[in-house]
Design an enzyme around this catalytic site. Structure first.
Site, PDB file in Angstrom:
ATOM      1  N   ASP A  74      44.998  35.323  48.427  1.00  0.00           N
ATOM      2  CA  ASP A  74      44.817  36.761  48.247  1.00  0.00           C
ATOM      3  C   ASP A  74      43.661  37.142  49.167  1.00  0.00           C
ATOM      4  OD1 ASP A  74      44.878  39.366  47.356  1.00  0.00           O
ATOM      5  OD2 ASP A  74      43.794  38.948  45.500  1.00  0.00           O
ATOM      6  N   GLU A  76      49.486  37.259  50.662  1.00  0.00           N
ATOM      7  CA  GLU A  76      49.866  38.642  50.367  1.00  0.00           C
ATOM      8  C   GLU A  76      49.845  39.437  51.659  1.00  0.00           C
ATOM      9  OE1 GLU A  76      48.833  41.248  46.654  1.00  0.00           O
ATOM     10  OE2 GLU A  76      47.218  41.451  48.118  1.00  0.00           O
ATOM     11  N   ASP A 134      41.257  38.053  41.818  1.00  0.00           N
ATOM     12  CA  ASP A 134      41.618  37.551  43.144  1.00  0.00           C
ATOM     13  C   ASP A 134      42.122  36.102  43.057  1.00  0.00           C
ATOM     14  OD1 ASP A 134      40.671  39.832  44.957  1.00  0.00           O
ATOM     15  OD2 ASP A 134      38.928  39.454  43.696  1.00  0.00           O
TER      16      ASP A 134
END
Length: 184
Positions: A11, A71, A144
């Site tokens: 992330d 991501e 996160d």
């Protein structure tokens, strides 16, 4: 894709970067390690990128992931935030490329959909479902970090899907292409 492998989920971020590695053994995932790179105290944006690159390489070298799932960027109102996120993402991708690791990108909605069944789930909902999936009393509380695990799991689900992704023009074509999916 081999069934036994290690997937690293990332992330990306320039304040906090989450990472999570899952090991797949006999088609069953388990969390190997997860963590957060805290960059909030670093003022220089280029030093932040250097730290992201270095930590990503350290994790790759220590755990030897077979694949990296990250991501992808999403469209936001703040163009500066998007640029910073894109740079962080690019540095992670460069670290994986440095070690010849295949990279897979997933949109935030796709990650949420893969884990919760809805593309509008909250970060808290993602974490709760993953905690239950892994049957853990304690699950990473940092969003996160839990998002990075979700990204790795999304890739696991996507790459393990037995349904072929080719287009079928009819149910007959689908059945012909996916005989193992037909229940008699």
């Amino acid at each position: 894709m081999s069934n036994d492998r290690i997937i690293m989920g990332v992330d990306p971020g320039t304040s906090l970067m989450g990472y999570g590695l899952i090991r797949i053994v006999n088609k069953k995932p388990e969390i190997l390690v997860s963590g957060v790179v805290d960059l909030k105290k670093i003022g220089d944006p280029y030093i932040k990128l250097q730290k992201i690159f270095q930590r990503t390489l350290q994790v790759i070298d220590e755990y030897k992931p077979d694949e990296l799932a990250i991501e992808s960027q999403f469209f936001g109102k703040n163009i500066q935030s998007m640029l910073k996120l894109g740079r962080a993402q690019g540095v992670c991708i460069a670290a994986a490329l440095q070690r010849n690791i295949p990279i897979f990108e997933y949109a935030p909605r796709k990650i949420k959909l893969a884990i919760t069944g809805t593309g509008t789930a909250s970060k808290e909902q993602l974490a709760v479902i993953l905690q239950r999936y892994f049957k853990m009393k304690e699950f990473p509380q940092n969003p996160d970090e839990s998002d990075a695990i979700a990204i790795a799991m999304c890739h696991f689900f996507q790459s393990s899907n037995p349904i072929k992704t080719g287009k079928s023009s009819s149910w007959a074509d689908f059945v012909k292409s996916n005989p193992n999916r037909v229940k008699k």
